[in-house]
Design an enzyme around this catalytic site. Structure first.
Site, PDB file in Angstrom:
ATOM      1  N   ILE A   1      -0.744 -10.123   6.851  1.00 58.37           N
ATOM      2  CA  ILE A   1      -1.156  -9.583   5.554  1.00 58.37           C
ATOM      3  C   ILE A   1      -0.101  -8.620   5.019  1.00 58.37           C
ATOM      4  CG2 ILE A   1      -2.847  -8.102   4.408  1.00 58.37           C
ATOM      5  CD1 ILE A   1      -4.960  -9.326   6.281  1.00 58.37           C
ATOM      6  N   CYS A   2       0.351  -8.878   3.789  1.00 56.18           N
ATOM      7  CA  CYS A   2       1.316  -8.025   3.099  1.00 56.18           C
ATOM      8  C   CYS A   2       2.543  -7.820   3.992  1.00 56.18           C
ATOM      9  CB  CYS A   2       0.634  -6.714   2.697  1.00 56.18           C
ATOM     10  SG  CYS A   2       1.609  -5.715   1.565  1.00 56.18           S
ATOM     11  N   GLN A   3       2.866  -6.567   4.341  1.00 56.40           N
ATOM     12  CA  GLN A   3       4.009  -6.335   5.225  1.00 56.40           C
ATOM     13  C   GLN A   3       3.785  -7.016   6.579  1.00 56.40           C
ATOM     14  OE1 GLN A   3       4.327  -2.404   6.858  1.00 56.40           O
ATOM     15  NE2 GLN A   3       6.559  -2.372   6.683  1.00 56.40           N
TER      16      GLN A   3
ATOM     17  N   GLY B   1       2.474  -9.778   6.887  1.00 55.63           N
ATOM     18  CA  GLY B   1       2.868 -11.171   6.649  1.00 55.63           C
ATOM     19  C   GLY B   1       4.362 -11.346   6.868  1.00 55.63           C
TER      20      GLY B   1
ATOM     21  N   MET C   1      -0.807 -13.804   3.748  1.00 58.47           N
ATOM     22  CA  MET C   1      -1.624 -13.362   2.601  1.00 58.47           C
ATOM     23  C   MET C   1      -0.870 -12.265   1.870  1.00 58.47           C
ATOM     24  SD  MET C   1      -5.564 -13.135   3.914  1.00 58.47           S
ATOM     25  CE  MET C   1      -6.319 -12.950   2.307  1.00 58.47           C
TER      26      MET C   1
END
Lengths: 355, 342
Positions: free
Chosen positions: A148-150, A152, A172
């Site tokens: 997720i985000c970083q 990811g 994501m």
């Protein structure tokens, strides 16, 4: 002639101000009665700890139908409880209900002792050991990874380095191209002397990070949001939800200095990931080596990771099985909105089940 | 105005004296405690509402609110360089706020004077203090540039709003306020993505960090003199420790590889009489025999790490996991693990 271009009846304006004042006064009673705010409601068990890190295994109400567990790798900024905010807004709970077997990395709150942790320590160290723990628990060669985000970005780097341990990869709201014209954070970071910055302050305080995020939309996030809060002050449940989100936003971990330096310099400033030039522990991250199935989920109204930053993954990843899933919402809404609860976990489950 | 060298030297001496006094006060147990923190909920709520209140007052009097973007958010978590404030109490004359002509003139003279060479026993300390003051002046001026940019953003939003004329749906102050926020955010977003903003923002951050690093050096000097451990020393220790931990992990990884290779060699050689049995065995069989050895090595390695790190709190969890892990290994043959499991 006043500069006021609107013609609102003065008496009506006065009444409006008075009504607003009364609402605030009455709302104080609601605020006084709000109990402690807790995040992370789904039952869970710590299966591995190291330094500040905890690897959580979630317990659903039924046995998982999925044979391959899913590890959620969250960003270092903010706590990971956005994915399990409250009972009726929990991506984790909904994934469990779908039949997934869910693990989550909680990176913890770094302090001065963690100042020298590098991307290598996080990705090739902590993350790799968490993956190994799960592989051993389930006697599997490879598991499913959801970044997720970083987190990811970490997951992409990890899959590029340890492809044999990742069966399916889900990203994501994950940036891949950090230099898109609508990426405000990257734009601001470009000319900052990041070496001077980290050498001076060491770990980056959470308050400083939050300040930067608030200044992305300063009036909305510092002012209008609290004006709008007055509208819900007579509803204890809504107030509780509001305050839970406030807690998540501002109860944030500091950032390990060296990791912050590397991430800002190599990703935000030099945009090395998409060029295939980023390195972790001296090893080059070539996203072309990621050949396992990839599901890339992005938020259409994301102001932190604009869609344009996520979508180029398709062009650089080596997988022939690449799926992209747009979500009609923002960076946070993708986890907590009512629509997200209905759309995202089932989509993840179906995609995994087909592989 | 300190426009003569003698005036400046007097002020400089006062500055050094105040600096020592300010430092000494940190150790005064009788000093007044800092203000008690306010309740976060109420504090944040009223910070936001304060902005709304300011806007309403300004709106009803027909004025543009001043720099609303900065409301309640000092730059980078610290108070901005307000008028009359400077390190150790030395600063511009009254009425000369950063961004004003008075301040710029004071800054010009101060910079010139602060560039004069220092002399004598304390020359190094004097140079550091001169550099600190120059850094503060730079920070104050960069901060003023940032504020001016934000004010331009707000003025542009106000102009846009006025040029839109009378909206048909603006029947309440709240509607107008929300509309004003929209215009302001649009104006801000446009400015925030400009080259100018990027340059001003970075200059402000860099100036603040430069100031901070010089402040830290001052504190370090005092700490060393007082025999106190310093941040720099702790950082050095941390850096070395982390490098050792990384090296240890690397060596453990290499040891694991060696064990795996040894196991494979042993499997290839086999026990006495195994050569015949092995003659018909495929490479896959060898790999299958080697796999448990690899797993066993990894388990031992993980336990070693847990013990060496000395983290007793995690031992129960780790042991539990290792137990489950071992049990799972026994019941789950490699073939199943590699098969389609969904």
């Amino acid at each position: 002639m006043s500069a006021n271009p609107f013609h609102i009846d003065p008496e009506r304006a006065r009444a409006e101000v008075e009504a607003f004042r009364r609402k605030v006064e009455a709302g104080m009673e609601t605020l006084k009665n709000v109990g402690p705010i807790e995040l992370g409601t789904t039952p869970r068990e710590a299966v591995y700890t190291e330094d500040k890190l905890t690897l959580w295994h979630f317990k659903g109400t039924k046995k998982p139908s999925a044979k391959v567990p899913l590890l959620i790798c969250y960003a270092l900024v903010n706590t990971p409880w956005m994915v399990d905010l409250q009972e009726d807004r929990s991506m984790v709970r909904n994934l469990l209900e779908q039949g997934e077997d869910v693990y989550l990395i909680d990176w913890g709150y770094p302090d001065g002792a963690d100042r020298w942790l590098t991307l290598e320590d996080y990705i090739d160290g902590y993350l790799d050991r968490c993956v190994d723990v799960i592989r051993r628990r389930h006697a599997l060669d490879a598991i499913n990874l959801l970044g997720i985000c970083q987190g990811g970005v970490f997951s992409l780097c990890y899959a590029a380095l340890h492809g044999d341990k990742v069966k399916n990869l889900i990203t994501m709201v994950t940036p891949v191209d950090f230099h898109t014209p609508d990426n405000m954070l990257s734009h601001w970071a470009r000319n900052v002397d990041i070496d001077l910055f980290v050498d001076t302050i060491g770990n980056v305080p959470a308050d400083l990070m939050n300040f930067a995020y608030l200044t992305l939309k300063p009036l909305r996030l510092n002012q209008q949001k609290y004006v709008a809060m007055v509208d819900i002050l007579d509803n204890p449940k809504e107030v509780e939800n509001f305050l839970r989100m406030e807690k998540w936003i501002f109860d944030s971990p500091d950032q390990a200095g060296e990791t912050f330096r590397q991430f800002t310099r190599d990703f935000f400033q030099k945009n090395l990931l998409i060029q295939g030039k980023a390195t972790v522990g001296g090893k080059v991250i070539d996203l072309g080596t990621i050949t396992q199935p990839v599901l890339n989920i992005y938020a259409e109204q994301d102001h932190l990771v604009p869609p344009a930053a996520s979508l180029p993954l398709k062009d650089v990843v080596g997988s022939k099985d690449y799926t992209v899933l747009p979500f009609p919402g923002g960076h946070i809404g993708i986890y907590v909105s009512g629509r997200a609860q209905k759309l995202v976990p089932p989509a993840i489950h179906e995609w995994l089940a087909a592989r | 105005m300190a426009d003569k060298p003698n005036d400046f030297i007097d002020q400089y001496q006062a500055f050094v004296r105040q600096g020592v006094e300010a430092w000494a006060k940190q150790f005064d147990p009788g000093a007044a405690p800092t203000e008690a923190p306010s309740a976060d909920i109420v504090g944040r709520l009223f910070a936001g509402l304060g902005g709304f209140g300011d806007w309403m007052r300004a709106f009803t009097s027909g004025e543009s609110p001043a720099t609303p973007f900065a409301h309640g958010t000092p730059p980078f978590g610290q108070p901005g360089p307000a008028e009359g404030f400077a390190p150790f109490g030395y600063g511009p004359p009254p009425g000369a706020a950063p961004g004003s002509d008075g301040f710029d003139e004071w800054a010009r003279v101060a910079r010139e004077t602060l560039s004069m060479p220092a002399l004598g026993l304390t020359r190094e300390q004097q140079e550091e203090q001169q550099a600190l003051l120059r850094a503060w002046i730079d920070y104050a001026q960069q901060y003023a540039r940032y504020q001016a940019l934000l004010q331009r953003v707000q003025d542009r939003a106000g102009d846009t709003m006025r040029s839109q004329g009378m909206p048909t749906d603006a029947d309440s102050l709240r509607t107008v306020y929300d509309r004003w926020v929209n215009f302001s955010e649009e104006s801000y977003a446009q400015a925030a993505m400009s080259e100018e903003f990027r340059e001003v923002y970075a200059a402000l951050v860099n100036a603040q960090m430069h100031l901070k690093v010089l402040q830290q050096r001052q504190v370090e000097r005092f700490a060393v003199q007082a025999g106190l451990p310093t941040r720099r020393e702790v950082d050095s220790l941390g850096e070395r420790l982390q490098a050792v931990r990384r090296e240890l992990r690397q060596m453990q990884g290499l040891a694991t590889e060696v064990e795996v290779l040894r196991a494979e060699v042993a499997a290839l050689r086999g026990a006495p009489g195994a050569a015949e049995r092995r003659s018909g065995a495929s490479r896959k069989d060898v790999g299958a025999k080697a796999a448990p050895a690899r797993a066993a090595v990894k388990k031992v390695s993980a336990r070693k790490v847990a013990t060496k790190s000395g983290a007793t709190k995690k031992s129960a969890v780790a042991k539990n996991a290792a137990g489950k892990k071992a049990a799972a290994k026994k019941v789950a043959p490699k073939k199943v693990a590699r098969g389609k499991t969904r």
